[in-house]
Design a protein around this motif. Structure first.
Motif, PDB file in Angstrom:
ATOM      1  N   THR A  73       0.842  -1.199   0.000  1.00  0.00           N
ATOM      2  CA  THR A  73       0.000   0.000   0.000  1.00  0.00           C
ATOM      3  C   THR A  73       0.882   1.255   0.000  1.00  0.00           C
ATOM      4  O   THR A  73       0.531   2.260  -0.612  1.00  0.00           O
ATOM      5  CB  THR A  73      -0.939   0.010   1.225  1.00  0.00           C
ATOM      6  N   LYS A  74       2.044   1.163   0.666  1.00  0.00           N
ATOM      7  CA  LYS A  74       2.968   2.311   0.667  1.00  0.00           C
ATOM      8  C   LYS A  74       3.526   2.520  -0.735  1.00  0.00           C
ATOM      9  O   LYS A  74       3.587   3.650  -1.231  1.00  0.00           O
ATOM     10  CB  LYS A  74       4.092   2.079   1.685  1.00  0.00           C
ATOM     11  N   ALA A  75       3.903   1.410  -1.394  1.00  0.00           N
ATOM     12  CA  ALA A  75       4.460   1.510  -2.746  1.00  0.00           C
ATOM     13  C   ALA A  75       3.449   2.138  -3.696  1.00  0.00           C
ATOM     14  O   ALA A  75       3.795   3.017  -4.500  1.00  0.00           O
ATOM     15  CB  ALA A  75       4.871   0.122  -3.240  1.00  0.00           C
ATOM     16  N   VAL A  76       2.189   1.705  -3.599  1.00  0.00           N
ATOM     17  CA  VAL A  76       1.163   2.192  -4.535  1.00  0.00           C
ATOM     18  C   VAL A  76       0.892   3.680  -4.318  1.00  0.00           C
ATOM     19  O   VAL A  76       0.889   4.476  -5.268  1.00  0.00           O
ATOM     20  CB  VAL A  76      -0.136   1.362  -4.388  1.00  0.00           C
ATOM     21  N   ILE A  77       0.701   4.095  -3.071  1.00  0.00           N
ATOM     22  CA  ILE A  77       0.360   5.505  -2.839  1.00  0.00           C
ATOM     23  C   ILE A  77       1.549   6.403  -3.195  1.00  0.00           C
ATOM     24  O   ILE A  77       1.373   7.495  -3.759  1.00  0.00           O
ATOM     25  CB  ILE A  77      -0.159   5.738  -1.390  1.00  0.00           C
ATOM     26  N   CYS A  78       2.785   5.951  -2.922  1.00  0.00           N
ATOM     27  CA  CYS A  78       3.973   6.747  -3.264  1.00  0.00           C
ATOM     28  C   CYS A  78       4.100   6.875  -4.781  1.00  0.00           C
ATOM     29  O   CYS A  78       4.325   7.974  -5.302  1.00  0.00           O
ATOM     30  CB  CYS A  78       5.240   6.089  -2.703  1.00  0.00           C
ATOM     31  N   ALA A  79       3.948   5.754  -5.503  1.00  0.00           N
ATOM     32  CA  ALA A  79       4.098   5.770  -6.958  1.00  0.00           C
ATOM     33  C   ALA A  79       3.030   6.665  -7.583  1.00  0.00           C
ATOM     34  O   ALA A  79       3.316   7.445  -8.504  1.00  0.00           O
ATOM     35  CB  ALA A  79       4.007   4.352  -7.509  1.00  0.00           C
ATOM     36  N   LEU A  80       1.794   6.572  -7.087  1.00  0.00           N
ATOM     37  CA  LEU A  80       0.714   7.373  -7.664  1.00  0.00           C
ATOM     38  C   LEU A  80       0.899   8.865  -7.369  1.00  0.00           C
ATOM     39  O   LEU A  80       0.581   9.714  -8.208  1.00  0.00           O
ATOM     40  CB  LEU A  80      -0.649   6.886  -7.154  1.00  0.00           C
ATOM     41  N   ALA A  81       1.432   9.194  -6.187  1.00  0.00           N
ATOM     42  CA  ALA A  81       1.675  10.612  -5.867  1.00  0.00           C
ATOM     43  C   ALA A  81       2.692  11.192  -6.841  1.00  0.00           C
ATOM     44  O   ALA A  81       2.520  12.304  -7.361  1.00  0.00           O
ATOM     45  CB  ALA A  81       2.151  10.761  -4.424  1.00  0.00           C
ATOM     46  N   VAL A  82       3.765  10.426  -7.127  1.00  0.00           N
ATOM     47  CA  VAL A  82       4.778  10.895  -8.077  1.00  0.00           C
ATOM     48  C   VAL A  82       4.161  10.999  -9.476  1.00  0.00           C
ATOM     49  O   VAL A  82       4.312  12.016 -10.164  1.00  0.00           O
ATOM     50  CB  VAL A  82       6.009   9.954  -8.087  1.00  0.00           C
ATOM     51  N   ALA A  83       3.413   9.958  -9.880  1.00  0.00           N
ATOM     52  CA  ALA A  83       2.826   9.937 -11.226  1.00  0.00           C
ATOM     53  C   ALA A  83       1.855  11.102 -11.418  1.00  0.00           C
ATOM     54  O   ALA A  83       1.879  11.777 -12.455  1.00  0.00           O
ATOM     55  CB  ALA A  83       2.121   8.602 -11.459  1.00  0.00           C
ATOM     56  N   ALA A  84       1.004  11.351 -10.419  1.00  0.00           N
ATOM     57  CA  ALA A  84       0.023  12.432 -10.540  1.00  0.00           C
ATOM     58  C   ALA A  84       0.723  13.780 -10.629  1.00  0.00           C
ATOM     59  O   ALA A  84       0.298  14.672 -11.376  1.00  0.00           O
ATOM     60  CB  ALA A  84      -0.933  12.406  -9.347  1.00  0.00           C
ATOM     61  N   THR A  85       1.810  13.947  -9.871  1.00  0.00           N
ATOM     62  CA  THR A  85       2.545  15.220  -9.896  1.00  0.00           C
ATOM     63  C   THR A  85       3.193  15.428 -11.265  1.00  0.00           C
ATOM     64  O   THR A  85       3.115  16.516 -11.847  1.00  0.00           O
ATOM     65  CB  THR A  85       3.612  15.235  -8.783  1.00  0.00           C
ATOM     66  N   VAL A  86       3.824  14.370 -11.787  1.00  0.00           N
ATOM     67  CA  VAL A  86       4.457  14.458 -13.115  1.00  0.00           C
ATOM     68  C   VAL A  86       3.394  14.790 -14.162  1.00  0.00           C
ATOM     69  O   VAL A  86       3.583  15.658 -15.014  1.00  0.00           O
ATOM     70  CB  VAL A  86       5.182  13.136 -13.455  1.00  0.00           C
ATOM     71  N   LYS A  87       2.235  14.131 -14.053  1.00  0.00           N
ATOM     72  CA  LYS A  87       1.166  14.331 -15.043  1.00  0.00           C
ATOM     73  C   LYS A  87       0.668  15.777 -15.043  1.00  0.00           C
ATOM     74  O   LYS A  87       0.547  16.398 -16.100  1.00  0.00           O
ATOM     75  CB  LYS A  87       0.021  13.359 -14.729  1.00  0.00           C
ATOM     76  N   VAL A  88       0.429  16.341 -13.857  1.00  0.00           N
ATOM     77  CA  VAL A  88      -0.122  17.695 -13.828  1.00  0.00           C
ATOM     78  C   VAL A  88       0.929  18.717 -14.256  1.00  0.00           C
ATOM     79  O   VAL A  88       0.628  19.664 -14.984  1.00  0.00           O
ATOM     80  CB  VAL A  88      -0.750  18.039 -12.450  1.00  0.00           C
ATOM     81  N   LEU A  89       2.196  18.499 -13.856  1.00  0.00           N
ATOM     82  CA  LEU A  89       3.250  19.432 -14.270  1.00  0.00           C
ATOM     83  C   LEU A  89       3.393  19.414 -15.784  1.00  0.00           C
ATOM     84  O   LEU A  89       3.622  20.447 -16.419  1.00  0.00           O
ATOM     85  CB  LEU A  89       4.583  19.069 -13.597  1.00  0.00           C
ATOM     86  N   SER A  90       3.256  18.214 -16.359  1.00  0.00           N
ATOM     87  CA  SER A  90       3.384  18.080 -17.797  1.00  0.00           C
ATOM     88  C   SER A  90       2.164  18.675 -18.504  1.00  0.00           C
ATOM     89  O   SER A  90       2.296  19.404 -19.487  1.00  0.00           O
ATOM     90  CB  SER A  90       3.614  16.602 -18.120  1.00  0.00           C
ATOM     91  N   ASP A  91       0.954  18.419 -18.002  1.00  0.00           N
ATOM     92  CA  ASP A  91      -0.264  18.967 -18.624  1.00  0.00           C
ATOM     93  C   ASP A  91      -0.301  20.488 -18.560  1.00  0.00           C
ATOM     94  O   ASP A  91      -0.812  21.138 -19.452  1.00  0.00           O
ATOM     95  CB  ASP A  91      -1.514  18.396 -17.940  1.00  0.00           C
ATOM     96  N   LEU A  92       0.231  21.040 -17.464  1.00  0.00           N
ATOM     97  CA  LEU A  92       0.221  22.504 -17.322  1.00  0.00           C
ATOM     98  C   LEU A  92       1.451  23.125 -17.987  1.00  0.00           C
ATOM     99  O   LEU A  92       1.660  24.324 -17.897  1.00  0.00           O
ATOM    100  CB  LEU A  92       0.154  22.896 -15.834  1.00  0.00           C
ATOM    101  N   ARG A  93       2.258  22.290 -18.632  1.00  0.00           N
ATOM    102  CA  ARG A  93       3.455  22.731 -19.375  1.00  0.00           C
ATOM    103  C   ARG A  93       4.325  23.640 -18.514  1.00  0.00           C
ATOM    104  O   ARG A  93       4.734  24.735 -18.942  1.00  0.00           O
ATOM    105  CB  ARG A  93       3.039  23.457 -20.643  1.00  0.00           C
ATOM    106  N   VAL A  94       4.614  23.159 -17.310  1.00  0.00           N
ATOM    107  CA  VAL A  94       5.338  23.982 -16.352  1.00  0.00           C
ATOM    108  C   VAL A  94       6.747  24.296 -16.827  1.00  0.00           C
ATOM    109  O   VAL A  94       7.292  25.360 -16.526  1.00  0.00           O
ATOM    110  CB  VAL A  94       5.333  23.277 -14.979  1.00  0.00           C
ATOM    111  N   TRP A  95       7.327  23.383 -17.640  1.00  0.00           N
ATOM    112  CA  TRP A  95       8.707  23.616 -18.080  1.00  0.00           C
ATOM    113  C   TRP A  95       8.838  24.908 -18.891  1.00  0.00           C
ATOM    114  O   TRP A  95       9.898  25.487 -18.978  1.00  0.00           O
ATOM    115  CB  TRP A  95       9.215  22.419 -18.880  1.00  0.00           C
TER     116      TRP A  95
END
Lengths: 162, 203
Positions: free
Chosen positions: B171-193
């Motif tokens: 459960t720790k692995a899943v919530i950690c992986a999803l937190a990273v994935a969701a952050t990467v996804k939103v940063l990428s969708d909002l074209r933060v770079w």
């Protein structure tokens, strides 16, 4: 290219280990013939209770903390030295007075104290040991268990005479 | 009437957040901890759950919470995250003051302490920027907030991962992986770079 990379790596490794050896005093000529004193570990003195009493056993027991105490330089075993031991166990927190106890080393400089099972606290299953006594510098150790299921832990002291 | 898809998304999120808390509540370690220490541990788990929810809200990914509404909720959950982090650190402080003082002073014996303290400051930094966002330029505010939350999620996940605590492995692995994935996804969708100072060169 590969060989130049690997030789550079070797050089870096050699320089790195020389730096480590130098920093720990293993290359220093003055100490080359003697055993270096044990340095206190980070966080070792946390929740120490000066003067915790010598006990037969801490709480109900079931877990063994053991180790040796020797003198820096010649490595002679030190008899009758007082080692305080404490940890977060199945019977109490590190801060609880009942989690603390001291024991004395035997003629071979060895000590061994039974205590309750250590359980992970603050992220790691770890114990604390302190040397408290006259004639040598104070040392605080904080060994970490390889597995929280271990039922023993060891820590060795090499004391620096003052 | 909510669609089947939105029901599934909310159900999935509920499981991803609920299961780690449920598993942690079964941990044998709880038996040997004082209530304040137990509360501090759960405040840490809730912080991780909020770090998963935050990017989902910011990106408007949650059904029924489109970006505008989602960001209003994002501000409230952001404040809740700061509170959860402070409860986590405060509870640990009461449990063992010298260990927390060592961690805050960056002289603790374990790497996870450093990561946790960096994550705490990054969360506080992100929240402060959000509070002051009208006083800084929109570009700086977005870039600053994005950098803070990236640091917070990465170091927060590293902190949680390295700790031998009450959370279960899976459960720790899943919530950690999803937190990273969701952050990467939103940063990428909002074209933060695009906000980075030298972004024009790469366009």
């Amino acid at each position: 290219m590969a060989s130049s990379l690997s030789s550079r790596r070797t050089l870096l490794a050699a320089a790195g280990s020389a730096a480590v050896l130098g920093a720990t005093g293993l290359l220093a000529p003055a100490r080359a013939q003697g055993i270096a004193p044990t340095r206190s570990m980070r966080g070792g003195s946390n929740n120490y209770r000066p003067g915790a009493p010598v006990v037969e056993r801490i709480g109900g027991g079931g877990f063994w903390m053991s180790g040796t105490v020797r003198r820096a330089g010649d490595g002679a075993p030190l008899k009758g030295q007082r080692i305080q031991i404490w940890a977060h166990t199945t019977e109490g927190h590190e801060r609880d007075p009942k989690s603390h106890g001291a024991t004395l080393t035997d003629a071979n400089g060895a000590f061994r104290l039974e205590m309750p099972q250590i359980v992970p606290a603050f992220g790691q299953a770890h114990g604390h040991l302190a040397f408290e006594g006259d004639g040598f510098e104070t040392v605080f150790l904080r060994p970490v268990m390889n597995s929280p299921r271990d039922t023993s832990l060891t820590a060795d002291f090499v004391l620096q005479p003052v | 009437m909510p669609s089947q898809r939105s029901i599934l998304i909310w159900l999935g999120l509920g499981l991803v957040i609920g299961l780690p808390i449920f598993v942690a509540a079964q941990s044998p370690l709880l038996e040997w901890r004082a209530p304040i220490y137990i509360a501090a541990g759960f405040a840490g788990i809730i912080s991780m759950a909020l770090m998963l929810i935050q990017p989902l809200l910011a990106g408007g990914y949650l059904p029924g919470l489109p970006p505008r509404t989602g960001r209003r909720v994002h501000a409230v959950t952001g404040a809740a995250l700061v509170c959860a982090v402070l409860l986590h650190v405060g509870g640990l402080w009461i449990t063992s003051p010298p260990d927390v003082i060592d961690a805050l002073a960056f002289r603790a014996p374990a790497a996870f302490s450093y990561l946790g303290v960096i994550a705490m400051w990054a969360v506080i930094g992100a929240a402060c920027l959000a509070a002051l966002r009208r006083k800084v330029s929109p570009k700086r505010w977005r870039l600053g907030h994005s950098i803070c939350v990236t640091v917070a999620v990465l170091t927060g996940v590293g902190h949680a991962w390295l700790i031998d605590g009450t959370m279960g492995f899976m459960t720790k692995a899943v919530i950690c992986a999803l937190a990273v994935a969701a952050t990467v996804k939103v940063l990428s969708d909002l074209r933060v770079w695009r906000l980075l100072p030298n972004a024009r060169k790469h366009r």
